[in-house]
Design an enzyme around this catalytic site. Structure first.
Site, PDB file in Angstrom:
ATOM      1  CG  HIS A 308     -57.602 -47.268 -30.008  1.00 17.10           C
ATOM      2  ND1 HIS A 308     -58.714 -47.457 -29.251  1.00 17.10           N
ATOM      3  CD2 HIS A 308     -57.044 -46.270 -29.643  1.00 17.10           C
ATOM      4  CE1 HIS A 308     -58.995 -46.574 -28.244  1.00 17.10           C
ATOM      5  NE2 HIS A 308     -57.943 -45.818 -28.514  1.00 17.10           N
ATOM      6  CG  ASP A 366     -50.388 -42.053 -29.465  1.00 19.89           C
ATOM      7  OD1 ASP A 366     -51.148 -42.551 -28.993  1.00 19.89           O
ATOM      8  OD2 ASP A 366     -50.371 -40.698 -29.051  1.00 19.89           O
TER       9      ASP A 366
HETATM   10  C1  SDX Z   1     -53.912 -44.240 -26.820  1.00 21.51           C
HETATM   11  O1  SDX Z   1     -57.856 -46.271 -24.727  1.00 21.51           O
HETATM   12  C2  SDX Z   1     -57.747 -45.250 -25.228  1.00 21.51           C
HETATM   13  O2  SDX Z   1     -58.682 -44.515 -25.684  1.00 21.51           O
HETATM   14  C3  SDX Z   1     -56.307 -44.720 -25.441  1.00 21.51           C
HETATM   15  C4  SDX Z   1     -56.123 -43.456 -26.392  1.00 21.51           C
HETATM   16  C5  SDX Z   1     -56.669 -42.257 -25.816  1.00 21.51           C
HETATM   17  O3  SDX Z   1     -56.948 -41.036 -26.490  1.00 21.51           O
HETATM   18  O4  SDX Z   1     -56.722 -42.380 -24.408  1.00 21.51           O
HETATM   19  O5  SDX Z   1     -56.554 -43.676 -27.708  1.00 21.51           O
HETATM   20  C6  SDX Z   1     -54.636 -43.262 -26.613  1.00 21.51           C
HETATM   21  O6  SDX Z   1     -53.483 -44.909 -26.044  1.00 21.51           O
HETATM   22  C7  SDX Z   1     -53.938 -44.855 -28.034  1.00 21.51           C
HETATM   23  C8  SDX Z   1     -53.008 -46.405 -28.226  1.00 21.51           C
HETATM   24  C9  SDX Z   1     -51.571 -45.953 -28.082  1.00 21.51           C
HETATM   25  N1  SDX Z   1     -50.537 -47.062 -28.146  1.00 21.51           N
HETATM   26  C10 SDX Z   1     -50.215 -47.771 -29.096  1.00 21.51           C
HETATM   27  O7  SDX Z   1     -50.285 -47.352 -30.262  1.00 21.51           O
HETATM   28  C11 SDX Z   1     -49.050 -48.924 -28.694  1.00 21.51           C
HETATM   29  C12 SDX Z   1     -49.209 -49.851 -29.766  1.00 21.51           C
HETATM   30  N2  SDX Z   1     -50.718 -50.554 -29.739  1.00 21.51           N
HETATM   31  C13 SDX Z   1     -50.667 -51.613 -28.686  1.00 21.51           C
HETATM   32  O8  SDX Z   1     -50.048 -51.783 -27.679  1.00 21.51           O
HETATM   33  C14 SDX Z   1     -52.304 -52.031 -28.728  1.00 21.51           C
HETATM   34  O9  SDX Z   1     -53.008 -51.907 -29.919  1.00 21.51           O
HETATM   35  C15 SDX Z   1     -53.108 -51.349 -27.550  1.00 21.51           C
HETATM   36  C16 SDX Z   1     -52.363 -51.008 -26.346  1.00 21.51           C
HETATM   37  C17 SDX Z   1     -53.268 -49.996 -28.142  1.00 21.51           C
HETATM   38  C18 SDX Z   1     -54.192 -52.086 -27.747  1.00 21.51           C
HETATM   39  O10 SDX Z   1     -54.068 -53.404 -27.011  1.00 21.51           O
HETATM   40  P1  SDX Z   1     -55.505 -54.304 -26.854  1.00 21.51           P
HETATM   41  O11 SDX Z   1     -56.750 -53.745 -27.254  1.00 21.51           O
HETATM   42  O12 SDX Z   1     -55.174 -54.985 -25.555  1.00 21.51           O
HETATM   43  O13 SDX Z   1     -55.329 -55.353 -27.731  1.00 21.51           O
HETATM   44  P2  SDX Z   1     -54.213 -56.730 -27.919  1.00 21.51           P
HETATM   45  O14 SDX Z   1     -53.203 -56.435 -27.083  1.00 21.51           O
HETATM   46  O15 SDX Z   1     -55.142 -57.740 -27.371  1.00 21.51           O
HETATM   47  O16 SDX Z   1     -54.114 -56.877 -29.402  1.00 21.51           O
HETATM   48  C19 SDX Z   1     -54.844 -57.579 -30.174  1.00 21.51           C
HETATM   49  C20 SDX Z   1     -54.262 -58.538 -31.100  1.00 21.51           C
HETATM   50  C21 SDX Z   1     -53.087 -59.185 -30.468  1.00 21.51           C
HETATM   51  O17 SDX Z   1     -52.510 -60.233 -31.283  1.00 21.51           O
HETATM   52  P3  SDX Z   1     -53.235 -61.773 -30.859  1.00 21.51           P
HETATM   53  O18 SDX Z   1     -53.034 -62.038 -29.486  1.00 21.51           O
HETATM   54  O19 SDX Z   1     -54.627 -61.611 -31.069  1.00 21.51           O
HETATM   55  O20 SDX Z   1     -52.752 -62.822 -31.762  1.00 21.51           O
HETATM   56  O21 SDX Z   1     -53.369 -57.521 -31.925  1.00 21.51           O
HETATM   57  C22 SDX Z   1     -52.082 -57.499 -31.783  1.00 21.51           C
HETATM   58  C23 SDX Z   1     -52.014 -58.183 -30.492  1.00 21.51           C
HETATM   59  O22 SDX Z   1     -50.463 -58.862 -30.504  1.00 21.51           O
HETATM   60  N3  SDX Z   1     -51.733 -56.281 -31.981  1.00 21.51           N
HETATM   61  C24 SDX Z   1     -50.570 -55.634 -32.386  1.00 21.51           C
HETATM   62  C25 SDX Z   1     -50.529 -54.281 -32.234  1.00 21.51           C
HETATM   63  N4  SDX Z   1     -51.563 -53.956 -31.394  1.00 21.51           N
HETATM   64  C26 SDX Z   1     -52.460 -55.046 -31.265  1.00 21.51           C
HETATM   65  N5  SDX Z   1     -49.651 -56.407 -33.158  1.00 21.51           N
HETATM   66  C27 SDX Z   1     -48.652 -55.514 -33.571  1.00 21.51           C
HETATM   67  N6  SDX Z   1     -48.711 -54.153 -33.444  1.00 21.51           N
HETATM   68  C28 SDX Z   1     -49.551 -53.385 -32.644  1.00 21.51           C
HETATM   69  N7  SDX Z   1     -49.579 -52.262 -32.415  1.00 21.51           N
END
Ligand code: SDX
Length: 431
Positions: A308, A366
């Site tokens: 998140h 989720d």
């Molecule tokens: C919702 O914003 C909100 O409030 C949203 C929400 C709401 O109520 O409105 O809460 C609802 O959208 C919840 C989130 C649902 N999405 C998912 O579950 C999809 C999987 N999650 C990822 O796509 C991700 O965690 C996000 C999109 C939710 C957040 O992405 P960020 O904040 O841009 O974080 P990032 O992509 O920069 O990740 C930071 C690191 C990265 O690694 P590095 O580049 O630092 O090496 O963490 C890793 C990412 O690769 N990472 C994950 C991961 N999520 C982040 N690695 C594996 N699995 C994951 N799910």
């Protein structure tokens, strides 16, 4: 605006710029950069808005480190256990918990706006039966502007109020009819003798051939899912609604934009993607393979329902959702649901893995919602429409808040341009 007794000093080339600092009720101080370009001839750069406050708001606050979510100051776990969705809608819209009389009036108003204009049925019938319900919702919500002309003037507070009530009331009907259309069953009209959650379940699962009795445990779980998804600060879809509204677009167009944004698998589409992922994993012995993929930088795969932007601790909604999952599956007699077993073991292994611990990746809202919704009988394609109908009150509350700010202006970000500098046109024979 909050307290601005502090300032930040920025030295750029030979300039020293002093910027006011605002101290909020909760959360980090914010540096007010509104005059930065005029005074310093520079922009700030923050794609994804990881360090940017786009607005001032009094509606919802998230403490990502503590894993705390407050709606008008009330914590989500208390609201989920002690309140119910329409009372939370009142709280989000008006800022305070309603008296018994205010609540009764509000619930009656919403209940009496649940029907759609009969002509709107033809919109549903224009879609293919296998259209994704979110595609239908984007279309039908936007089309509401063509039917409810007496609540599109955003300069009229009464029309804003009526539009708010219509959207909250009609989204469950639109979502339920999108579902019915996709399975070839007749539309079921809303009933005024049912609660918001009971009505939605009835419109989804009742058929003309027999009476449908809503199970109170299912309607309680449904209402809790609505409540847990109601609002969440300036997430992508809410920011979309605010940006659309900043141009003066009508409320139905703004909410349709929010629905479109929510559809993405990184946002509201994650509940569908998460259940599909859990099913693809299939059994607990395949979990290590998928965790390895999620950690592999070369592999675009991510654990759906994990991570998140704001929460760097457990999403408090996921905790409540997990309890509901156990209740619903016990009721359905499927406490040994293989998908739930995979989810619980995946959560255990991921939380013990340094990769996820170091990056503070925890289950989000989720992760468990899809398991509950599937157990309730919904197809995965209906998961995000249910998120959308729940979040409508958040979108509408934030939309109203922005319009009530006399100083609000059109959102128009700038950019870091790294394209070609000025150059003259070259005739095709000279290229
Ligand atoms: C919702 O914003 C909100 O409030 C949203 C929400 C709401 O109520 O409105 O809460 C609802 O959208 C919840 C989130 C649902 N999405 C998912 O579950 C999809 C999987 N999650 C990822 O796509 C991700 O965690 C996000 C999109 C939710 C957040 O992405 P960020 O904040 O841009 O974080 P990032 O992509 O920069 O990740 C930071 C690191 C990265 O690694 P590095 O580049 O630092 O090496 O963490 C890793 C990412 O690769 N990472 C994950 C991961 N999520 C982040 N690695 C594996 N699995 C994951 N799910």
């Amino acid at each position: 605006m909050a307290d601005t007794s502090k300032t930040a000093k920025l030295s750029i080339a030979d300039k020293e710029i002093e910027l006011p600092i605002h101290s909020p009720t909760c959360g980090p101080d914010v540096v007010d950069i509104r005059k930065l370009y005029a005074q310093g001839d520079v922009f700030t750069y923050d794609p994804g808005f990881t360090s940017t406050a786009a607005c001032e708001s009094t509606i919802t606050f998230i403490d990502g480190d503590k894993g705390e979510l407050l709606h008008r100051g009330y914590p989500i776990d208390q609201l989920a256990s002690k309140s119910h969705y329409l009372e939370v809608c009142y709280l989000l819209l008006y800022g305070e918990l309603p008296s018994a009389e205010q609540l009764e009036t509000f619930e009656s108003t919403i209940t009496n706006h649940t029907m759609l204009h009969e002509q709107m049925q033809y919109f549903f019938r224009g879609f293919r039966r296998d259209a994704h319900p979110m595609a239908i919702m984007v279309g039908v919500v936007g089309a509401m502007a063509a039917f409810y002309h007496d609540s599109t003037d955003i300069s009229d507070p009464h029309q804003r109020e009526v539009a708010s009530h219509r959207l909250i009331a009609k989204m469950p009907t639109i979502a339920a009819w999108a579902y019915k259309y996709s399975i070839g069953q007749p539309f079921v009209y809303p009933r005024n003798d049912l609660t918001h959650a009971e009505n939605f379940l009835h419109m989804c699962f009742a058929v003309p051939a027999e009476e449908y009795k809503v199970d109170p445990i299912l309607s309680r779980a449904m209402d809790r899912i609505f409540t847990l998804h109601a609002d969440h600060e300036q997430n992508a879809s809410t920011s979309t609604v605010r940006l659309a509204s900043s141009s003066g677009a009508n409320p139905f167009a703004c909410i349709a934009a929010g629905v479109a944004c929510l559809w993405g698998p990184a946002h509201g589409g994650a509940n569908q993607a998460c259940l599909e992922m859990l099913k693809e994993i299939g059994s607990v012995d395949r979990i290590p393979e998928f965790i390895a993929r999620a950690k592999d930088k070369e592999d675009p795969f991510r654990l759906m329902g994990f991570g998140h932007r704001v929460y760097k601790n457990f999403d408090p909604r996921a905790k409540v959702m997990k309890q509901s999952a156990d209740e619903v599956l016990d009721l359905m007699g499927i406490e040994n649901n293989p998908v739930l077993q995979v989810a619980k073991e995946l959560e255990r292994q991921a939380l013990e893995d340094p990769y996820f611990a170091d990056k503070k990746l925890f289950p989000n809202v989720d992760f468990y919602s899809g398991i509950i919704l599937e157990a309730m009988g919904f197809p995965t394609s209906m998961f995000t429409p249910i998120f959308a109908l729940s979040r409508t009150v958040g979108w509408v509350s934030q939309w109203k808040e922005q319009l009530s700010d006399p100083g609000h202006k059109i959102g128009r970000p700038r950019q870091l341009y790294t394209g070609a500098p000025y150059r003259d046109y070259v005739e095709v024979e000279d290229r």
